[in-house]
Design an enzyme around this catalytic site. Structure first.
Site, short mmCIF file in Angstrom:
data_model
loop_
_atom_site.label_atom_id
_atom_site.label_comp_id
_atom_site.label_asym_id
_atom_site.label_seq_id
_atom_site.Cartn_x
_atom_site.Cartn_y
_atom_site.Cartn_z
N LYS A 1 0.94 -1.19 0.02
CA LYS A 1 -0.26 -0.11 0.03
C LYS A 1 1.05 1.08 -0.18
O LYS A 1 1.93 1.24 0.78
CB LYS A 1 -0.94 -0.01 1.29
CG LYS A 1 -1.97 1.04 1.42
CD LYS A 1 -2.54 0.73 2.58
CE LYS A 1 -3.96 1.64 2.68
NZ LYS A 1 -4.73 1.51 3.99
N SER B 1 -9.44 1.20 2.98
CA SER B 1 -8.78 2.14 2.05
C SER B 1 -7.70 1.24 1.42
O SER B 1 -7.45 1.93 0.31
CB SER B 1 -8.12 3.31 2.84
OG SER B 1 -7.25 2.61 3.93
N SER C 1 -9.56 -1.39 6.96
CA SER C 1 -9.04 -1.17 5.57
C SER C 1 -8.28 -2.27 4.81
O SER C 1 -7.99 -2.34 3.79
CB SER C 1 -8.10 0.02 5.69
OG SER C 1 -8.90 1.04 5.54
N1 GLN Z 1 -13.07 3.10 6.20
C1 GLN Z 1 -12.59 3.73 7.69
C2 GLN Z 1 -12.17 5.02 7.60
O1 GLN Z 1 -12.37 5.80 6.67
C3 GLN Z 1 -11.27 2.72 8.21
C4 GLN Z 1 -10.26 3.07 7.11
C5 GLN Z 1 -9.03 2.10 7.52
O2 GLN Z 1 -9.03 1.21 8.20
N2 GLN Z 1 -7.94 2.94 7.22
O3 GLN Z 1 -11.52 5.65 8.72
#
Ligand code: GLN
Length: 518
Positions: A83, A158, A182
């Site tokens: 990532k 994400s 994510s």
């Molecule tokens: N969807 C969640 C957020 O927007 C989790 C994102 C993540 O785990 N980085 O905060």
């Protein structure tokens, strides 16, 4: 399509060790596959070809210098995707943000070093929602990754990029970061195994911080064994991350869980015959978190989870419903704590220390504000404002302090559940992958995608998502299994047995050869 595409880690390693393919051939095939197809899927923000070829050459040299195949490192020649919030010097680390578009890290993340030392080949850096804030990848400042099962659908976020890279066969494994889901959400939407380890099991050194008390790096792979292998390599104390746990499976291991090392991963293999057979989960108690798949969940998700419960019962597990208190407030608590930490972590992007700067500003204050105004996207700005508000004097006690107290209560109700159960179960997400654009106008609906994953981060627990079925449109459905703190190996064992009995991970999307033996 080259036959190597979509092969498992052990198969790639075997082909290289027996010299049926060189690491260079494996690498070129993956680079070529990525280049040909990623225009459709947008998984990669950069292809790290020079590094990949140099890493492949090093493996081939070891072999030609007479290194015995069994002495090759465990990921020799295995293509991976990281990532793009994980630092690798020599290439940009953008975090999916304009503000870091041209930022190159001077140092390397510990997880990258550990994977490279184990022989892995970096194919590219994976797309993500800006600073990992999002559930669909649509908050990337550059492009939206697309789900390889259906290009009209989101891949989840994400960590959408590394998930798509693995699902479409550009890499055999990937790393994401999971702050509230994510890793697990994109794994679920893309038909992969994705795991968020116990908080502190994996070093965060070189991971660009979003919410430091929740962030954790973990693997994506096509199957449980490959995910376990990658995790075994990246886990463990790192003196550069003070929150990484010292000797995680040693003195803290009151329940005698096996160590997460290579011999544990091999033991999965040798137990292969037993795992997935009736009786192999005898003695394991699984708590069903029904609150997480009630009315809000799609019918096809509910029925796939019910079928999974049947499978686990047939394997000998004892199942019963469990109610974990305070789950209903996990989402608001998360959106106070995560945004508060994010507002502090993102203060460093000021045009001076990192990344982009507005060159036209005439004084320092307008330089700060115009740099940040132009550099951050709207979701990131929303979070910085929310978090700053929650931390501001006069509101701190009402929001941040209260959220921390409720977080504690939630952790205690999980602890209580783990007095009775070894593993808890829910869907990973209430829905299958949704259409691109479907939820972008409504942040609250988007936030609800993480209703089952966020509590796990708040409590610091390990959680794994694995394919358990397919919905009407042929989209994958993910099962989430949650373990007590540092029970990561037990969780992997249960997931492995389920995978053998269920076989949903055997199905392939159209970017991979139809059937991939091995
Ligand atoms: N969807 C969640 C957020 O927007 C989790 C994102 C993540 O785990 N980085 O905060």
């Amino acid at each position: 399509m080259n036959e190597i595409i979509g092969k498992s880690i052990s198969e790639i390693r075997r082909l290289i060790a027996t010299r049926q393919m060189s690491a260079r051939e494996v690498t070129l095939a993956h680079l070529d596959h990525a280049r040909k197809n990623d225009e459709q899927t947008n998984a990669l923000l950069c292809i790290t070809e020079d590094l990949a070829l140099a890493q492949a050459e090093a493996i081939d040299k070891q072999l030609s210098n007479g290194t015995a195949p069994e002495s090759l490192p465990p990921l020799a020649g295995v293509p991976i995707c990281l990532k793009d919030n994980i630092c690798v010097p020599g290439y940009p680390t953008t975090c999916g943000s304009r503000i870091l578009e041209h930022f190159t890290s001077p140092y390397q993340a510990t997880v990258a070093t550990r994977l490279f030392d184990a022989g892995a080949i970096l194919i590219g850096k994976g797309n993500l929602d800006e600073f990992a804030m999002g559930s669909s990848n649509e908050n990337s400042a550059f492009k939206t990754a697309r789900n390889p099962w259906n290009l009209k659908k989101v891949p989840g976020g994400s960590s959408g990029g590394p998930a798509v890279a693995v699902a479409a066969g550009y890499a055999a494994a990937g790393l994401g970061s999971d702050t509230g889901g994510s890793i697990r959400l994109p794994a679920s939407f893309c038909g992969l195994v994705g795991m968020k380890p116990t908080y502190g099991l994996v070093s965060r050194y070189g991971l660009v911080a979003f919410a430091s008390s929740l962030d954790q790096i973990g693997p994506f792979a096509a199957n449980v064994e490959d995910a376990a292998l990658v995790l075994a390599i990246i886990q463990g104390k790192d003196r550069r991350d003070s929150t990484s746990i010292d000797d995680p499976f040693g003195k803290l291991n009151s329940r005698n869980y096996p160590r997460l090392d290579l011999s544990f991963v091999q033991s999965l293999n040798s137990e292969e015959k037993a795992s997935g057979k009736a009786g192999s989960l005898r003695g394991i108690k699984i708590g069903i978190m029904r609150e997480l798949f009630g009315e809000g969940a799609e019918g096809e998700v509910r029925s796939a989870i019910e079928a999974s419960i049947q499978t686990l019962t047939a394997l000998g597990a004892e199942v019963a419903d469990v109610s974990v208190d305070h789950l209903d407030v996990a989402l608001p608590v998360y959106y106070i704590i995560a945004t508060a930490e994010a507002s502090a972590n993102l203060a460093r992007y000021d045009g001076v220390r990192y990344g982009a700067r507005n060159q036209d500003a005439t004084d320092i204050l307008s330089m700060y504000t115009s740099t940040r105004q132009a550099g951050f996207g709207s979701e990131v700005k929303r979070r910085i404002m929310l978090g700053t508000y929650a931390l501001s004097s006069g509101y701190y006690d009402a929001y941040y302090k209260k959220a921390q107290q409720v977080r504690r209560l939630l952790k205690e109700s999980f602890d209580k559940a783990f007095e009775k159960f070894d593993v808890l179960l829910s869907p990973t997400s209430p829905t299958v992958a949704f259409n691109i654009g479907e939820k972008t106008d409504d942040p609250l609906t988007m936030y609800l995608s993480d209703i089952a994953t966020i509590p796990v981060n708040l409590a610091g627990l390990p959680g794994i998502s694995l394919p358990c079925g397919f919905g009407r449109e042929g989209l994958p459905i993910g099962l989430q299994l949650i373990g007590a703190q540092l029970s990561d190996t037990q969780l992997i064992r249960v997931a492995h047995a389920f995978e053998r009995a269920n076989q949903a991970s055997a199905r392939r999307c159209s970017f991979l050869p139809a059937s991939v033996p091995g």
